[in-house]
Design a protein around this motif. Sequence first.
Motif, short mmCIF file in Angstrom:
data_model
loop_
_atom_site.label_atom_id
_atom_site.label_comp_id
_atom_site.label_asym_id
_atom_site.label_seq_id
_atom_site.Cartn_x
_atom_site.Cartn_y
_atom_site.Cartn_z
N THR A 130 2.64 -11.86 -20.89
CA THR A 130 3.76 -11.65 -21.81
C THR A 130 4.93 -12.59 -21.49
N ALA A 131 4.94 -13.19 -20.29
CA ALA A 131 6.01 -14.10 -19.89
C ALA A 131 5.47 -15.53 -19.94
N VAL A 132 5.52 -16.14 -21.12
CA VAL A 132 4.87 -17.43 -21.32
C VAL A 132 5.48 -18.52 -20.45
N ASP A 133 6.74 -18.38 -20.06
CA ASP A 133 7.40 -19.40 -19.25
C ASP A 133 7.09 -19.26 -17.76
N LYS A 134 6.32 -18.22 -17.39
CA LYS A 134 6.01 -17.99 -15.97
C LYS A 134 4.51 -17.85 -15.71
N PHE A 135 3.75 -17.48 -16.70
CA PHE A 135 2.34 -17.14 -16.53
C PHE A 135 1.50 -18.36 -16.14
N THR A 136 0.74 -18.25 -15.04
CA THR A 136 -0.12 -19.34 -14.58
C THR A 136 -1.60 -18.96 -14.50
N ARG A 153 3.63 -28.72 -24.64
CA ARG A 153 3.00 -27.47 -25.05
C ARG A 153 2.67 -26.65 -23.81
N TRP A 154 3.19 -25.40 -23.77
CA TRP A 154 2.94 -24.53 -22.63
C TRP A 154 1.44 -24.32 -22.42
N SER A 155 1.01 -24.36 -21.19
CA SER A 155 -0.31 -23.88 -20.80
C SER A 155 -0.17 -23.31 -19.41
N ARG A 156 -1.23 -22.74 -18.89
CA ARG A 156 -1.13 -21.98 -17.64
C ARG A 156 -1.31 -22.91 -16.45
N ALA A 212 0.54 -2.12 -12.36
CA ALA A 212 1.21 -3.40 -12.59
C ALA A 212 2.32 -3.26 -13.62
N THR A 213 3.29 -4.18 -13.55
CA THR A 213 4.34 -4.24 -14.55
C THR A 213 4.26 -5.59 -15.26
N PHE A 214 4.75 -5.62 -16.51
CA PHE A 214 4.74 -6.84 -17.31
C PHE A 214 6.12 -7.01 -17.93
N GLU A 215 6.61 -8.23 -17.91
CA GLU A 215 7.99 -8.49 -18.30
C GLU A 215 8.30 -7.99 -19.71
N LYS A 216 7.39 -8.22 -20.65
CA LYS A 216 7.64 -7.84 -22.04
C LYS A 216 6.60 -6.82 -22.50
N GLU A 217 6.31 -5.88 -21.62
CA GLU A 217 5.29 -4.89 -21.92
C GLU A 217 5.63 -4.07 -23.16
N GLN A 218 6.93 -3.87 -23.40
CA GLN A 218 7.35 -3.06 -24.54
C GLN A 218 7.02 -3.72 -25.87
N THR A 219 6.76 -5.04 -25.86
CA THR A 219 6.44 -5.73 -27.10
C THR A 219 4.96 -5.65 -27.45
N LEU A 220 4.14 -5.17 -26.51
CA LEU A 220 2.71 -5.10 -26.77
C LEU A 220 2.39 -3.94 -27.71
N HIS A 221 1.44 -4.17 -28.57
CA HIS A 221 0.96 -3.08 -29.42
C HIS A 221 0.27 -2.04 -28.54
N PRO A 222 0.44 -0.75 -28.83
CA PRO A 222 -0.19 0.28 -27.99
C PRO A 222 -1.69 0.08 -27.80
N ILE A 223 -2.37 -0.40 -28.83
CA ILE A 223 -3.81 -0.62 -28.71
C ILE A 223 -4.09 -1.68 -27.65
N THR A 224 -3.32 -2.76 -27.68
CA THR A 224 -3.51 -3.82 -26.69
C THR A 224 -3.20 -3.30 -25.29
N ARG A 225 -2.10 -2.60 -25.17
CA ARG A 225 -1.70 -2.09 -23.86
C ARG A 225 -2.74 -1.14 -23.30
N SER A 235 5.04 -8.16 -32.55
CA SER A 235 6.45 -8.19 -32.89
C SER A 235 6.88 -9.63 -33.10
N LYS A 236 8.08 -9.82 -33.58
CA LYS A 236 8.56 -11.16 -33.90
C LYS A 236 8.55 -12.08 -32.69
N ASP A 237 8.90 -11.55 -31.51
CA ASP A 237 9.01 -12.37 -30.31
C ASP A 237 7.76 -12.32 -29.44
N ALA A 238 6.77 -11.55 -29.84
CA ALA A 238 5.58 -11.39 -29.01
C ALA A 238 4.65 -12.59 -29.17
N SER A 239 3.87 -12.86 -28.11
CA SER A 239 2.87 -13.90 -28.20
C SER A 239 1.68 -13.39 -29.00
#
Length: 604
Positions: free
Chosen positions: A99-105, A163-166, A442-455, A591-595
């Motif tokens: 969920t943190a595209v600028d940090k995920f490796t 272009r971001w990649s891991r 585990a915790t995820f930075e933008k976990e609240q943006t995930l759809h419940p099904i995905t989570r 959501s609008k800001d979700a990946s």
Amino acid sequence: MAPLLEHTTDLTSKVMLITANVGSIFEDPERMLKMWLNEFVATVTKLQPMFLAIHMQEVGGKNYEESMQYVNHFIKTMLASEDLECYDKARVFLDEDFTAVDKFTALGSLYFAHVSMTAVEVFDFQAKKFVPFVGREVLSGNIESVPIKEKAKFPQNYFPECRWSRKGFIRTRWNICGSIFDLINIHLFHDANNIEAMLQSPSTYCEHRQRALQHTFERIENDEYEKVPFFLFGDFNFRLDTYYFMKDLTKNLVAVESRSKKNNELVKLTYKEADNDQKIVLVVEKKGFDHLRMKEIFYDNNGLSLLPYDKEIEPFRDRVYEHDINFPPSYPFSESLDDGVNYMKTRCPGWCDRIFVSYSAKSIIDDSSGPPLYLCIGKEVCMGDHKPIYLYFNLKHNAGKMPELVPEPQPSPHIPLRKILSINGEEVEPEKLDEINIHDYATFEKEQTLHPITRQSFKRKGDSEGMNGRSFHDIARDVMKEAGVLSYWKTHPGYSSVRRNRHHSSSSEDELSESQLEEEDSLTEVELDLEDDHSEEKTRDDGGGVGQSQIASGVAEAASHKAVRLKATDCYPQIKITQVNTTKYLHIRTSKDASVQVFRETSV
């Protein structure tokens, strides 16, 4: 093969460093994970290192959201392995926060110490001191705040086309019996286009990799911490100098160019013999590299005749060295389960997976009983598209700058050792490992943006609704089925239009080929307004809705569509389904800001 090193003595300890890009084994986890683990465990059991470090790249594969359940199984299988029980101390670092595209490796660093090793410490980068290395702990999800590691993703302007990649690195620091050193897990950029890679020397992709590697060295050299020996190992994506290699490989062949009718771009090079009825020897495309003698050139005799073209590390030879290579180019091997010796016809093979050593590390390596072993795991067995590479050596004790670290008395054999396992700081019972889901902790930075099904597909703890045992894959397949119904249901009030559209999947770093994108009939798009709830109508068969026969017809109709898109107007989640050849892709944005999360289904 060189003889095995002598057993650990009071003055040395056997150390094994492994680098493994494991992305492809998550494409067929039910079979490939088991095969990979069997070969890995067999090699470790044979060599019996006292300290084991495994640096993994692309943990979870190309579509991390889909594969987290397999990562959970993969790590638990390693921790539960009877062959690894003798390693009672372990740290597992999993950078999983997609969920943190600028940090995920998607890097994974795993470290194990044998029960007989009691003088082991790991460095706390925040407290700037070593702390005891005891028990087993898994650190997963968002690990940004974990103090016993340093992690960084490369700056966005370092990435090809920005272009971001891991891609990035994770560093840990160790004190083993008084010898101090760093272990750095790294993943650099790949070659996106074979033809582009041939145009100059060094290639543009090589320049991007060298810039990122220079950045890594400068981070290590200029930070606030004491300078110590280091081992840098991971997937460097190093390739042969394709410009010069291709000149030599094709000097007696005739080249035929194929260009795009759309923009005159060079899309294929076909090399033929001048005589012999102009027999085709080599075909090079953006994502294709097919030579008649692939195995003979690249695999036989470990491809050692190609080493003069392996030049990417040359600008950094003043910083690191490498032991003699005694294995074939490590990528891209066939992913066929019964084939461990042939290469895929996608890329020019290269030694992508490497282990480099700082010159200062020579002071802590004991080669009196023989040189280190620098080999691959599973040379003749399918290990995915990358062969794991290992360095096995004797580590000198008390060769570092710290005061001597004296081993404590070993426990008596008849006294059972207490098994300790914690996940992100919460102690769990190792005996119940099968019942544990590591992502629940585990915790995820933008976990609240995930759809419940995905989570809920990867995280169960704390969910009140649950999924009744259904995975994200199950839900995704249901959505595809519904798409078939709705695409057939042309009287649906939300139906708007059908038009042609071109689209490519964002599920991997590589784009689809131009030929796939340019097919006029390759994709069809259907838009539907999902704001209204018509679930009741879809289940009735009273003349006012859609009956079972219509549903069946709708599914059949959907199978004939090249692609279907469900577009939510001013609401979320947004769902889009595309198809290329026999593969369907389900794209979900919650959501609008979700990946965008991607589910892939392939029919053969």
